[in-house]
Enzyme design. Structure first.
Site, PDB file in Angstrom:
ATOM      1  N   GLU A 287       0.839  -1.204   0.000  1.00  9.70           N
ATOM      2  CA  GLU A 287       0.000   0.000   0.000  1.00  9.70           C
ATOM      3  C   GLU A 287       0.878   1.260   0.000  1.00  9.70           C
ATOM      4  OE1 GLU A 287      -3.488   1.962   2.852  1.00  9.70           O
ATOM      5  OE2 GLU A 287      -2.108   0.461   3.649  1.00  9.70           O
ATOM      6  N   LYS A 350      -9.456   2.682  -3.289  1.00 13.14           N
ATOM      7  CA  LYS A 350      -9.962   2.112  -2.041  1.00 13.14           C
ATOM      8  C   LYS A 350     -11.374   2.610  -1.760  1.00 13.14           C
ATOM      9  CE  LYS A 350      -8.633   1.426   2.804  1.00 13.14           C
ATOM     10  NZ  LYS A 350      -7.641   1.760   3.854  1.00 13.14           N
ATOM     11  N   CYS A 403      -5.524  -2.463   2.634  1.00 13.74           N
ATOM     12  CA  CYS A 403      -5.427  -2.359   4.090  1.00 13.74           C
ATOM     13  C   CYS A 403      -6.634  -3.009   4.768  1.00 13.74           C
ATOM     14  CB  CYS A 403      -5.264  -0.897   4.494  1.00 13.74           C
ATOM     15  SG  CYS A 403      -4.811  -0.638   6.228  1.00 13.74           S
TER      16      CYS A 403
END
Length: 530
Positions: A287, A350, A403
């Protein structure tokens, strides 16, 4: 045992509060990395006995009669989340000069808020409370409902759900395929609480039989699935290299460190494979691994293209900028797929952002009081809209999770996607050498089991790994390790991806049946003719 239960039931005031806190703290040891389920078999019976004694004064009416149970549940939850989530405060120490003042909010405030879900569970269970196994059924249903609410309300935060304590190893993870998270929470709390029956004679034999039977079914089903997995999985594999550079979070966005960080990723990418191993088809960076905007450094894309072969694909976590509606820029926490010519051929933004980490809820209001999100280098992220598979080349597609998106149960149901594997990129350097990275990785394993798809996880700092569709770790890199993990990931066969029936339905059915049984038992116990 009756004497011990009697002492716990008769506790009041500070004694009751300390017992509830201690029981909750003990229950947290059943989660990763401790993986001590026996702690839950002690903690939940204590909670049952505390709720036995949590009786309101006769003059109280209505919901006020649930007050003592509510606060016992809150204290249990506060102890559970305080011990289980204290490590979240570590993220605030990365930039201590800016965020150290908020340390109590993370270490104490977050557990205090999450504890209200368990307070709700205790109060709801008390509505259908009885003197026998019915109260254990009521507690199991109430906790499962509370955990479900915790996963959906206020953007959701289903970290360390109680049912996870029953799944410390792959053989114990397979029941997720049938029961889903809801069913696991129901049956886990039910079984963990059954030792409370040792303090009385009512339904003791029934409780023993149910406890042994459910544990045997749970582990037996897991053993059966794993034994069949060896024979049914296909031989098709994809060669993947996972990059774990272990960059210190304090250096990650330092302007003076950016070139060194980028070069460290490139060096790991171009490291020769072991003799006899095939070159990777896919290379995955963690990430936000690219420490600058591509628009500011167009040479970076060329360097990435030069680092890989024409038939390879590289997935990199980046910050992506897009022109905003008011003349500014919107920023996204993204994954891009880059081919051998240095072109971006696919991308994902995301969808689920971390509250207070990547964006500030009610920003216009809270910013007046000096509150800011941790991702201050760009002023916070905007959320993407859809999750779809990324094209990894050679006919392989991967469903991306950035994440903590991977912690949400049922986010990739079995048979719901054309993807062949799950891809999770993360940066757990925020949490240092604490239980946080281990708990995060465990929940990623559960998503692999739910979906039946292998999962590949690239973390800036621990835990990077490849997991098969049964939750078994194929290979991995430890916390703080620096390296390039080369692994051949087996693709799950098409037959194994066909769900036995709609995922999670059995769990909700079990919750409803146990809830009806607990309610009927409560009504029967109140009937003076019985």
């Amino acid at each position: 045992m009756e004497r011990l239960a009697g002492k716990i039931i008769l506790l009041s005031g500070a004694g009751r509060a300390l017992a509830a806190l201690a029981a909750g703290a003990l229950a947290s040891l059943s989660q990763a990395p401790f993986d001590f389920p026996l702690a839950a078999f002690i903690a939940f019976p204590v909670l049952v006995w505390l709720l036995d004694g949590a009786v309101a004064a006769p003059e109280r009416r209505g919901l006020r009669r649930l007050g003592p149970a509510f606060w016992v549940g809150w204290l249990f939850g506060f102890g559970y989340f305080l011990v289980g989530l204290w490590w979240t405060g570590n993220a605030l120490l990365v930039e201590a000069d800016l965020f150290a003042w908020a340390l109590p909010l993370a270490i104490i405030g977050l557990p205090a808020l999450l504890a209200f879900f368990y307070a709700f569970a205790a109060a709801l269970a008390k509505v259908a409370w009885s003197d026998d196994i019915g109260r254990i059924a009521a507690l199991a249903v109430a906790f499962a409902l509370a955990e479900w609410l915790r996963s959906v309300l206020f953007t959701g935060f289903p970290w360390n759900a109680v049912g996870y304590a029953a799944m410390p190893v792959p053989v114990a993870m397979q029941s997720l395929v049938v029961l889903g998270a809801v069913g696991m929470n129901v049956l886990a709390v039910f079984v963990f609480s059954l030792p409370a029956l040792l303090a009385g004679r009512d339904h003791l034999k029934l409780g023993v039989m149910l406890g042994i039977g459910l544990v045997a079914l749970h582990l037996g089903y897991g053993a059966m699935r794993l034994s069949r997995a060896e024979a049914t999985d296909g031989a098709e594999t994809v060669a993947i290299r996972v990059i774990q550079p272990s960059i210190l979070q304090s250096q990650k966005w330092d302007m003076a460190e950016r070139d060194r960080i980028f070069q460290a990723h490139l060096d790991l990418t171009t490291r020769p494979v072991e003799q006899g191993d095939a070159a990777p088809d896919v290379i995955i960076w963690p990430e936000t691994s690219v420490p600058f905007l591509f628009s500011d450094r167009p040479d970076a894309l060329a360097a990435l293209g030069a680092a890989i072969n024409d038939d390879q694909r590289l997935l990199a976590g980046i910050v992506r900028a897009r022109a905003g509606s008011e003349g500014g820029a919107d920023y996204y926490n993204s994954i891009v797929v880059i081919d051998g010519s240095g072109e971006i051929v696919d991308a994902f933004d995301k969808v689920r952002l971390v509250p207070f980490g990547e964006y500030l809820p009610f920003q216009d209001f809270l910013s007046r009081f000096g509150l800011r999100q941790l991702a201050q280098n760009i002023g916070g992220f905007s959320a993407g809209t859809t999750r779809r598979p990324l094209d990894l080349g050679n006919g392989i597609s991967g469903l991306p999770f950035i994440c903590y998106e991977v912690i949400f149960p049922g986010i990739a149901p079995r048979g719901s996607t054309d993807a062949r594997l799950l891809v999770n990129v993360t940066n757990d350097a925020w949490f240092g050498d604490t239980p946080g990275p281990y708990q995060h990785f465990r929940q990623a394993q559960f998503r692999a089991v739910e979906s039946g798809l292998p999962l590949v996880r690239a973390a800036n700092n621990g835990i990077s790994a490849a997991v098969d569709g049964y939750g078994r770790v194929i290979d991995g890199l430890a916390l703080d390790a620096v390296g390039a993990l080369d692994v051949k990931v087996p693709m799950t066969s098409a037959d194994a991806l066909v769900p036995p029936f709609r995922a999670g339905v059995a769990g909700w059915m079990i919750l409803i049946v146990i809830g009806i049984a607990a309610t009927m038992n409560n009504l029967r116990s109140r009937n003076p003719l019985n």
